[in-house]
Write a protein that holds these residues in place. Structure first.
Motif, PDB file in Angstrom:
ATOM      1  N   UNK A 151       0.773  -1.228   0.000  1.00  0.00           N
ATOM      2  CA  UNK A 151       0.000   0.000   0.000  1.00  0.00           C
ATOM      3  C   UNK A 151       0.808   1.285   0.000  1.00  0.00           C
ATOM      4  N   UNK A 152       2.086   1.216   0.408  1.00  0.00           N
ATOM      5  CA  UNK A 152       2.889   2.438   0.514  1.00  0.00           C
ATOM      6  C   UNK A 152       4.267   2.273  -0.127  1.00  0.00           C
ATOM      7  N   UNK A 153       5.035   1.337   0.387  1.00  0.00           N
ATOM      8  CA  UNK A 153       6.455   1.267   0.039  1.00  0.00           C
ATOM      9  C   UNK A 153       6.714   0.865  -1.411  1.00  0.00           C
ATOM     10  N   UNK A 154       5.967  -0.072  -1.929  1.00  0.00           N
ATOM     11  CA  UNK A 154       6.195  -0.509  -3.313  1.00  0.00           C
ATOM     12  C   UNK A 154       6.116   0.673  -4.271  1.00  0.00           C
ATOM     13  N   UNK A 155       5.123   1.505  -4.120  1.00  0.00           N
ATOM     14  CA  UNK A 155       4.977   2.657  -5.005  1.00  0.00           C
ATOM     15  C   UNK A 155       5.986   3.744  -4.723  1.00  0.00           C
ATOM     16  N   UNK A 156       6.207   4.060  -3.454  1.00  0.00           N
ATOM     17  CA  UNK A 156       7.112   5.146  -3.121  1.00  0.00           C
ATOM     18  C   UNK A 156       8.574   4.800  -3.377  1.00  0.00           C
ATOM     19  N   UNK A 157       8.901   3.512  -3.446  1.00  0.00           N
ATOM     20  CA  UNK A 157      10.275   3.101  -3.743  1.00  0.00           C
ATOM     21  C   UNK A 157      10.462   2.767  -5.223  1.00  0.00           C
ATOM     22  N   UNK A 158       9.509   3.188  -6.051  1.00  0.00           N
ATOM     23  CA  UNK A 158       9.595   2.985  -7.498  1.00  0.00           C
ATOM     24  C   UNK A 158       9.757   4.357  -8.161  1.00  0.00           C
ATOM     25  N   UNK A 159      10.883   4.570  -8.792  1.00  0.00           N
ATOM     26  CA  UNK A 159      11.193   5.848  -9.440  1.00  0.00           C
ATOM     27  C   UNK A 159      10.151   6.234 -10.486  1.00  0.00           C
ATOM     28  N   UNK A 162       4.387   8.333 -10.082  1.00  0.00           N
ATOM     29  CA  UNK A 162       4.092   9.757 -10.176  1.00  0.00           C
ATOM     30  C   UNK A 162       2.919  10.087  -9.271  1.00  0.00           C
ATOM     31  N   UNK A 163       2.803  11.273  -8.748  1.00  0.00           N
ATOM     32  CA  UNK A 163       3.555  12.454  -9.150  1.00  0.00           C
ATOM     33  C   UNK A 163       4.918  12.579  -8.468  1.00  0.00           C
ATOM     34  N   UNK A 164       5.190  11.829  -7.426  1.00  0.00           N
ATOM     35  CA  UNK A 164       6.499  11.904  -6.776  1.00  0.00           C
ATOM     36  C   UNK A 164       6.767  10.603  -6.025  1.00  0.00           C
ATOM     37  N   UNK A 165       8.035  10.401  -5.667  1.00  0.00           N
ATOM     38  CA  UNK A 165       8.415   9.173  -4.979  1.00  0.00           C
ATOM     39  C   UNK A 165       9.689   9.415  -4.192  1.00  0.00           C
ATOM     40  N   UNK A 166      10.016   8.474  -3.309  1.00  0.00           N
ATOM     41  CA  UNK A 166      11.212   8.608  -2.471  1.00  0.00           C
ATOM     42  C   UNK A 166      12.510   8.518  -3.268  1.00  0.00           C
ATOM     43  N   UNK A 167      12.525   7.714  -4.311  1.00  0.00           N
ATOM     44  CA  UNK A 167      13.763   7.476  -5.049  1.00  0.00           C
ATOM     45  C   UNK A 167      14.293   8.769  -5.672  1.00  0.00           C
ATOM     46  N   UNK A 168      13.398   9.593  -6.201  1.00  0.00           N
ATOM     47  CA  UNK A 168      13.865  10.808  -6.857  1.00  0.00           C
ATOM     48  C   UNK A 168      14.426  11.835  -5.878  1.00  0.00           C
ATOM     49  N   UNK A 169      14.097  11.734  -4.586  1.00  0.00           N
ATOM     50  CA  UNK A 169      14.661  12.685  -3.628  1.00  0.00           C
ATOM     51  C   UNK A 169      15.855  12.122  -2.857  1.00  0.00           C
ATOM     52  N   UNK A 170      16.148  10.848  -3.035  1.00  0.00           N
ATOM     53  CA  UNK A 170      17.278  10.246  -2.316  1.00  0.00           C
ATOM     54  C   UNK A 170      18.591  11.022  -2.480  1.00  0.00           C
ATOM     55  N   UNK A 171      18.937  11.488  -3.676  1.00  0.00           N
ATOM     56  CA  UNK A 171      20.210  12.213  -3.812  1.00  0.00           C
ATOM     57  C   UNK A 171      20.252  13.522  -3.018  1.00  0.00           C
ATOM     58  N   UNK A 172      19.101  14.018  -2.596  1.00  0.00           N
ATOM     59  CA  UNK A 172      19.056  15.300  -1.896  1.00  0.00           C
ATOM     60  C   UNK A 172      18.858  15.161  -0.389  1.00  0.00           C
ATOM     61  N   UNK A 173      18.804  13.952   0.134  1.00  0.00           N
ATOM     62  CA  UNK A 173      18.535  13.767   1.561  1.00  0.00           C
ATOM     63  C   UNK A 173      19.624  14.341   2.455  1.00  0.00           C
TER      64      UNK A 173
END
Length: 183
Positions: A151-159, A162-173
């Motif tokens: 319900x949460x992690x599969x989608x948020x850990x997939x680059x 959309x519209x946003x996810x955790x992977x795209x912000x990893x380089x900026x953490x």
């Protein structure tokens, strides 16, 4: 609209899974097995997996070490989120958080409520970021692990999500540390 943008490439992330339990063994760790299978099925890398007892110092030490491992982007723990005396995972890990992810708990409880009703209030599921690593603290049941992943992690850990996810912000953490280092 939320969904997968198939034009974007899939980016595998490194994930470690920690089961917190005084009684589970590698042979009886169904929650850890559930997460490991889903991580691999999604195409991510299961970098490490372990079991530690319900002990604040041991939990914090293992997770802190994983946040220092450059191959690990995400730590998922399972177990120790209830209210009994041995349930200490939030106490062990929340002090490590540089930033809390309050929305994770809210969404997890909403999903859980649909499956188990008001029993969801017996979980202190939480999440945050420490040392540029996402940390998710899940209850110890396989069902809770399925709910959180599906319900949460599969989608948020997939680059591609959309519209946003955790992977795209990893380089900026850790950008706050980089700025300080350049001065």
């Amino acid at each position: 609209m939320a969904g997968l943008d198939e034009k974007r490439p899939f980016i595998a992330v490194g994930i470690a899974v920690l089961t917190i339990s005084d009684t589970r063994t590698p042979e009886t760790d169904k929650s850890g097995d559930t997460l490991a299978a889903r991580i691999k099925e999604a195409g991510h890398r299961l970098v490490d997996r372990g079991i530690v007892p319900d002990d604040c110092e041991k939990i914090a030490a293992r997770v802190k070490a994983w946040t220092e491992n450059q191959d690990i982007d995400v730590v998922i723990t399972t177990g120790g989120t209830g209210f009994t005396g041995r349930d200490v995972t939030p106490e062990a890990l929340e002090p490590l958080f540089e930033k809390r992810m309050d929305g994770f708990s809210a969404i997890f409880h909403r999903i859980s409520y649909e499956k188990i009703g008001t029993a969801t209030i017996q979980s202190r599921a939480t999440a945050g970021v420490a040392n540029a690593t996402f940390i998710f603290v899940l209850p110890g049941s396989p069902g809770a692990c399925r709910d959180a992943w599906d319900g949460i992690l599969k989608g948020q850990l997939d680059y591609r999500s959309t519209p946003c996810n955790f992977v795209e912000i990893m380089p900026r953490l850790d950008e706050h540390l980089k700025r300080g280092a350049t001065k």
